[in-house]
Design a protein around this motif. Structure first.
Motif, PDB file in Angstrom:
ATOM      1  N   MET A 272      49.920  35.619  30.752  1.00 39.65           N
ATOM      2  CA  MET A 272      50.618  34.539  31.449  1.00 39.65           C
ATOM      3  C   MET A 272      50.959  34.967  32.878  1.00 39.65           C
ATOM      4  O   MET A 272      50.794  34.197  33.828  1.00 39.65           O
ATOM      5  N   ALA A 273      51.400  36.211  33.050  1.00 42.18           N
ATOM      6  CA  ALA A 273      51.729  36.714  34.386  1.00 42.18           C
ATOM      7  C   ALA A 273      50.477  36.776  35.257  1.00 42.18           C
ATOM      8  O   ALA A 273      50.537  36.475  36.457  1.00 42.18           O
ATOM      9  N   GLN A 274      49.342  37.144  34.658  1.00 44.28           N
ATOM     10  CA  GLN A 274      48.086  37.174  35.405  1.00 44.28           C
ATOM     11  C   GLN A 274      47.709  35.774  35.883  1.00 44.28           C
ATOM     12  O   GLN A 274      47.240  35.588  37.004  1.00 44.28           O
ATOM     13  N   ALA A 275      47.941  34.778  35.042  1.00 42.79           N
ATOM     14  CA  ALA A 275      47.684  33.388  35.436  1.00 42.79           C
ATOM     15  C   ALA A 275      48.613  32.973  36.575  1.00 42.79           C
ATOM     16  O   ALA A 275      48.203  32.224  37.483  1.00 42.79           O
ATOM     17  N   GLN A 276      49.843  33.473  36.576  1.00 33.52           N
ATOM     18  CA  GLN A 276      50.782  33.147  37.649  1.00 33.52           C
ATOM     19  C   GLN A 276      50.364  33.812  38.966  1.00 33.52           C
ATOM     20  O   GLN A 276      50.591  33.253  40.029  1.00 33.52           O
ATOM     21  N   VAL A 277      49.754  34.987  38.888  1.00 31.03           N
ATOM     22  CA  VAL A 277      49.219  35.631  40.089  1.00 31.03           C
ATOM     23  C   VAL A 277      48.129  34.740  40.690  1.00 31.03           C
ATOM     24  O   VAL A 277      48.077  34.518  41.907  1.00 31.03           O
ATOM     25  N   GLN A 278      47.268  34.216  39.841  1.00 31.91           N
ATOM     26  CA  GLN A 278      46.207  33.332  40.328  1.00 31.91           C
ATOM     27  C   GLN A 278      46.778  32.039  40.913  1.00 31.91           C
ATOM     28  O   GLN A 278      46.290  31.545  41.933  1.00 31.91           O
ATOM     29  N   ALA A 279      47.824  31.514  40.288  1.00 27.38           N
ATOM     30  CA  ALA A 279      48.458  30.302  40.827  1.00 27.38           C
ATOM     31  C   ALA A 279      49.086  30.585  42.188  1.00 27.38           C
ATOM     32  O   ALA A 279      48.981  29.761  43.114  1.00 27.38           O
ATOM     33  N   TYR A 280      49.718  31.745  42.326  1.00 25.38           N
ATOM     34  CA  TYR A 280      50.298  32.138  43.616  1.00 25.38           C
ATOM     35  C   TYR A 280      49.205  32.253  44.677  1.00 25.38           C
ATOM     36  O   TYR A 280      49.368  31.790  45.806  1.00 25.38           O
ATOM     37  N   GLU A 281      48.086  32.866  44.288  1.00 24.55           N
ATOM     38  CA  GLU A 281      46.977  33.039  45.233  1.00 24.55           C
ATOM     39  C   GLU A 281      46.415  31.691  45.677  1.00 24.55           C
ATOM     40  O   GLU A 281      46.097  31.492  46.860  1.00 24.55           O
ATOM     41  N   ILE A 282      46.316  30.752  44.773  1.00 25.44           N
ATOM     42  CA  ILE A 282      45.814  29.414  45.118  1.00 25.44           C
ATOM     43  C   ILE A 282      46.789  28.712  46.062  1.00 25.44           C
ATOM     44  O   ILE A 282      46.381  28.101  47.053  1.00 25.44           O
TER      45      ILE A 282
END
Length: 103
Positions: free
Chosen positions: A52-62
């Motif tokens: 879930m945290a990895q997905a949040q990193v991707q959301a932050y990057e987007i």
């Protein structure tokens, strides 16, 4: 007048002891299984949290067109509510944006 004769019969002491014995045996069997699987449950929860945290990193990057510099930045921006797994293990973020569990 007719008297009603009621044949009330309660549990005897022996019957109550047998019931308590059966309940005790069931508890003796189930409690070790629950505690034995507790560590598995905690590790699976940590694995799910890392994903879930990895997905949040991707959301932050987007959203920001760049990787976050630290886990604290994700937390301060509202992407994460906590920086540790449910079992207490801390997570970290490397320079490539990969989340790992700190050992």
């Amino acid at each position: 007048m007719l008297k009603k004769v009621m044949n009330e019969r309660g549990f005897t002491l022996i019957e109550m002891l047998i019931v308590l014995l059966v309940i005790s045996i069931l508890l003796i069997i189930t409690i070790p299984n629950i505690t034995k699987n507790q560590s598995t449950i905690q590790s699976k929860g940590c694995e799910a949290f890392v994903k879930m945290a990895q997905a949040q990193v991707q959301a932050y990057e987007i959203d920001n067109a760049k990787l976050p510099e630290s886990i604290d930045e994700l937390e301060s921006q509202g992407y994460l509510k906590q920086t540790s797994c449910p079992n207490g293990d801390e997570i970290s973020l490397d320079s490539k944006g990969k989340i790992t569990v700190v050992e």
